[in-house]
Design a protein around this motif. Sequence first.
Motif, PDB file in Angstrom:
ATOM      1  N   LYS A   8       0.773  -1.168  -0.067  1.00  0.00           N
ATOM      2  CA  LYS A   8       0.007   0.026   0.096  1.00  0.00           C
ATOM      3  C   LYS A   8       0.695   1.305   0.051  1.00  0.00           C
ATOM      4  O   LYS A   8       1.924   1.297   0.584  1.00  0.00           O
ATOM      5  N   ALA A   9       0.473   2.270  -0.786  1.00  0.00           N
ATOM      6  CA  ALA A   9       1.182   3.502  -0.705  1.00  0.00           C
ATOM      7  C   ALA A   9       1.171   3.918   0.757  1.00  0.00           C
ATOM      8  O   ALA A   9      -0.026   4.209   1.017  1.00  0.00           O
ATOM      9  N   GLN A  10       2.135   4.501   1.135  1.00  0.00           N
ATOM     10  CA  GLN A  10       2.070   5.405   2.385  1.00  0.00           C
ATOM     11  C   GLN A  10       1.798   6.731   1.911  1.00  0.00           C
ATOM     12  O   GLN A  10       1.658   7.513   1.202  1.00  0.00           O
ATOM     13  N   ASP A  11       0.831   7.059   3.369  1.00  0.00           N
ATOM     14  CA  ASP A  11       0.419   8.238   3.206  1.00  0.00           C
ATOM     15  C   ASP A  11       1.576   9.638   3.399  1.00  0.00           C
ATOM     16  O   ASP A  11       2.758   9.188   3.990  1.00  0.00           O
ATOM     17  N   GLU A  12       1.455  10.535   2.815  1.00  0.00           N
ATOM     18  CA  GLU A  12       2.395  11.701   2.781  1.00  0.00           C
ATOM     19  C   GLU A  12       2.647  12.226   4.236  1.00  0.00           C
ATOM     20  O   GLU A  12       1.402  12.231   5.057  1.00  0.00           O
ATOM     21  N   ALA A  13       3.822  12.468   4.682  1.00  0.00           N
ATOM     22  CA  ALA A  13       3.992  12.725   6.172  1.00  0.00           C
ATOM     23  C   ALA A  13       3.297  14.124   6.167  1.00  0.00           C
ATOM     24  O   ALA A  13       3.426  15.242   5.393  1.00  0.00           O
ATOM     25  N   LYS A  14       2.814  14.389   7.437  1.00  0.00           N
ATOM     26  CA  LYS A  14       1.874  15.670   7.777  1.00  0.00           C
ATOM     27  C   LYS A  14       2.992  16.523   8.519  1.00  0.00           C
ATOM     28  O   LYS A  14       3.868  16.212   9.198  1.00  0.00           O
ATOM     29  N   VAL A  15       3.114  17.989   8.258  1.00  0.00           N
ATOM     30  CA  VAL A  15       3.738  18.672   8.877  1.00  0.00           C
ATOM     31  C   VAL A  15       3.200  19.095  10.283  1.00  0.00           C
ATOM     32  O   VAL A  15       1.989  19.526  10.369  1.00  0.00           O
ATOM     33  N   VAL A  16       4.032  18.658  11.408  1.00  0.00           N
ATOM     34  CA  VAL A  16       3.611  18.786  12.559  1.00  0.00           C
ATOM     35  C   VAL A  16       4.363  19.571  13.497  1.00  0.00           C
ATOM     36  O   VAL A  16       5.610  19.766  13.219  1.00  0.00           O
ATOM     37  N   ASP A  17       3.779  20.244  14.173  1.00  0.00           N
ATOM     38  CA  ASP A  17       4.555  20.954  15.516  1.00  0.00           C
ATOM     39  C   ASP A  17       5.627  20.142  16.184  1.00  0.00           C
ATOM     40  O   ASP A  17       5.335  18.883  16.806  1.00  0.00           O
ATOM     41  N   LEU A  18       6.912  20.713  16.263  1.00  0.00           N
ATOM     42  CA  LEU A  18       7.975  19.820  16.875  1.00  0.00           C
ATOM     43  C   LEU A  18       7.680  19.510  18.412  1.00  0.00           C
ATOM     44  O   LEU A  18       7.847  18.451  18.778  1.00  0.00           O
ATOM     45  N   MET A  19       7.144  20.562  19.115  1.00  0.00           N
ATOM     46  CA  MET A  19       6.928  20.518  20.633  1.00  0.00           C
ATOM     47  C   MET A  19       5.765  19.318  20.713  1.00  0.00           C
ATOM     48  O   MET A  19       5.972  18.362  21.443  1.00  0.00           O
ATOM     49  N   GLU A  20       4.730  19.291  19.866  1.00  0.00           N
ATOM     50  CA  GLU A  20       3.615  18.296  19.946  1.00  0.00           C
ATOM     51  C   GLU A  20       4.193  16.906  19.607  1.00  0.00           C
ATOM     52  O   GLU A  20       3.657  15.989  20.218  1.00  0.00           O
ATOM     53  N   ALA A  21       4.930  17.054  18.676  1.00  0.00           N
ATOM     54  CA  ALA A  21       5.542  15.680  18.182  1.00  0.00           C
ATOM     55  C   ALA A  21       6.365  15.197  19.469  1.00  0.00           C
ATOM     56  O   ALA A  21       6.307  13.830  19.575  1.00  0.00           O
ATOM     57  N   LEU A  22       7.155  15.857  20.085  1.00  0.00           N
ATOM     58  CA  LEU A  22       8.009  15.485  21.168  1.00  0.00           C
ATOM     59  C   LEU A  22       7.099  14.827  22.256  1.00  0.00           C
ATOM     60  O   LEU A  22       7.286  13.907  22.863  1.00  0.00           O
ATOM     61  N   ARG A  23       5.861  15.807  22.615  1.00  0.00           N
ATOM     62  CA  ARG A  23       4.996  15.234  23.693  1.00  0.00           C
ATOM     63  C   ARG A  23       4.346  13.984  23.331  1.00  0.00           C
ATOM     64  O   ARG A  23       4.281  13.032  24.168  1.00  0.00           O
ATOM     65  N   GLU A  24       4.050  13.624  22.017  1.00  0.00           N
ATOM     66  CA  GLU A  24       3.292  12.317  21.520  1.00  0.00           C
ATOM     67  C   GLU A  24       4.457  11.280  21.673  1.00  0.00           C
ATOM     68  O   GLU A  24       4.027  10.135  22.062  1.00  0.00           O
ATOM     69  N   SER A  25       5.517  11.486  21.263  1.00  0.00           N
ATOM     70  CA  SER A  25       6.539  10.543  21.325  1.00  0.00           C
ATOM     71  C   SER A  25       6.889  10.023  22.623  1.00  0.00           C
ATOM     72  O   SER A  25       7.039   8.915  22.977  1.00  0.00           O
ATOM     73  N   ALA A  26       6.950  11.062  23.650  1.00  0.00           N
ATOM     74  CA  ALA A  26       7.213  10.938  25.028  1.00  0.00           C
ATOM     75  C   ALA A  26       5.986  10.036  25.640  1.00  0.00           C
ATOM     76  O   ALA A  26       6.470   8.991  26.289  1.00  0.00           O
ATOM     77  N   ALA A  27       4.889  10.363  25.357  1.00  0.00           N
ATOM     78  CA  ALA A  27       3.561   9.532  25.760  1.00  0.00           C
ATOM     79  C   ALA A  27       3.617   8.044  25.281  1.00  0.00           C
ATOM     80  O   ALA A  27       3.400   7.136  25.925  1.00  0.00           O
ATOM     81  N   ALA A  28       4.030   8.219  24.081  1.00  0.00           N
ATOM     82  CA  ALA A  28       4.016   6.523  23.288  1.00  0.00           C
ATOM     83  C   ALA A  28       5.271   5.645  23.885  1.00  0.00           C
ATOM     84  O   ALA A  28       5.113   4.414  24.059  1.00  0.00           O
ATOM     85  N   ALA A  29       6.331   6.307  24.343  1.00  0.00           N
ATOM     86  CA  ALA A  29       7.418   5.661  24.981  1.00  0.00           C
ATOM     87  C   ALA A  29       7.114   5.283  26.454  1.00  0.00           C
ATOM     88  O   ALA A  29       7.788   3.966  26.785  1.00  0.00           O
ATOM     89  N   ASP A  30       6.514   5.832  27.186  1.00  0.00           N
ATOM     90  CA  ASP A  30       5.870   5.744  28.311  1.00  0.00           C
ATOM     91  C   ASP A  30       5.250   4.347  28.129  1.00  0.00           C
ATOM     92  O   ASP A  30       5.196   3.543  29.143  1.00  0.00           O
ATOM     93  N   LYS A  31       4.163   4.554  27.155  1.00  0.00           N
ATOM     94  CA  LYS A  31       3.151   3.359  27.136  1.00  0.00           C
ATOM     95  C   LYS A  31       4.020   2.186  26.757  1.00  0.00           C
ATOM     96  O   LYS A  31       3.664   0.955  27.375  1.00  0.00           O
ATOM     97  N   GLN A  32       4.899   2.124  25.847  1.00  0.00           N
ATOM     98  CA  GLN A  32       5.753   0.997  25.317  1.00  0.00           C
ATOM     99  C   GLN A  32       6.499   0.399  26.682  1.00  0.00           C
ATOM    100  O   GLN A  32       6.506  -0.636  26.730  1.00  0.00           O
ATOM    101  N   LYS A  33       7.094   1.348  27.511  1.00  0.00           N
ATOM    102  CA  LYS A  33       7.719   0.904  28.435  1.00  0.00           C
ATOM    103  C   LYS A  33       6.865   0.010  29.543  1.00  0.00           C
ATOM    104  O   LYS A  33       7.400  -0.811  30.296  1.00  0.00           O
ATOM    105  N   LYS A  34       5.624   0.553  29.735  1.00  0.00           N
ATOM    106  CA  LYS A  34       4.805  -0.119  30.595  1.00  0.00           C
ATOM    107  C   LYS A  34       4.387  -1.667  30.288  1.00  0.00           C
ATOM    108  O   LYS A  34       4.215  -2.498  30.919  1.00  0.00           O
TER     109      LYS A  34
END
Length: 282
Positions: free
Chosen positions: A237-263
Motif C-alpha cells: 500500500k502506498a504510504q500517506d504523505e507525512a504531515k507537517v507537525v509542530d515539533l513540540m507536539e511531536a515530542l510530547r506524543e513521542s514521550a507518551a508513546a515511549a511511556d506506554k511502550q515501557k509499561k
Amino acid sequence: MTARAIWKGHLSVGELSCGIALYSAATTSERISFHYVNRRSGNRLRREFVDEATGKPVERDDQVKGYETAKDAYVVLEPDDIADAVPKGDKTLEICEFIACDDVDTVYFDKPYFLKPADEADEEAFALIREGMRAKKVAALARAVLFRRVRSMLIRPRGCGLLGHTLHFDYEVRAAGEAFNDIADIAITGEMRSLAKHIIETKTGSFDPSAFDDRYDAALAELVKAKAEGREIPKPKAQDEAKVVDLMEALRESAAAADKQKKTGRKKPGEKRAAPQGRKAG
C-alpha cells in the motif's frame, strides 16, 4: 570452526610469536543473489569486454589495466608491473603497540576477522598474548601484508580467541567537518530538551543484533518463493504523505508513546526468515 582460513601466518610481539589463522567474522553469503538471464530463452548471460571504439570483443590476454592521465589517455600497466608493486610480506602480523580499546574511532573500522591458533602447538603462546591483553584491558595495533596491501589491524580479546578489524587508511576517512559544516548550531533548551531526555531514558536498552531484520532481503526471498510457486505478491500500500507537525507536539506524543511502550514491555525480535530453496541457481 567449519569455515576455511583465509590467511595463515604468525602473530608476533617482540620475541614472542605464535602461528595464527584468520577467518572472516562477517559474511554476505546468506543474502539473496541473482544471475542475469535471457528473458526469451532463459539461458544465463555472461559478461564480455569489448573495445569501446570498435565494439569488438577483446581476448583475455589482451586485457590490461590502465590509469587515465587525461581524457582517453592511459598509462598501461602490465600484470608484471602490478605484481612488482605488491609489497613483499613475511606472513607475520606484527604487534606495533598496545593501546586503549576505545582509542580508535569506529569510523576507521573496515572488515572484522576472527583470529585463532594455527594448531595445538600454538595455543599456549596465543593464550598468553590474549590473556595479557585482557588483564591490561588493551587492544593491539598490528601490521602485516594482507590481501596484497600493507594493512593495519586492531586486535582485541574475544572469548577464547581474538577479534581483529582491518583499519581504513587515514586518507580514506572523510573529516566529519566536511559532512557537518553546513548544519546550523541550534541550542535546545527548556521543555523541548527535557522531553528529548525523557524519550531517550525510556528508550534506553542494549544492542541485540537479532532484533534487526533485513526487510529488503526478506521481501526478495518471499518474492522468489512466490514466483517459484506461481503465486502473486500483493502490491504494498502506498504510504500517506507525512504531515507537517509542530515539533513540540511531536515530542510530547513521542514521550507518551515511549511511556506506554515501557509499561507494556518491548516487542520480541522477529524470527529469521527461511531462504527460498535453490536461491543461487546456476
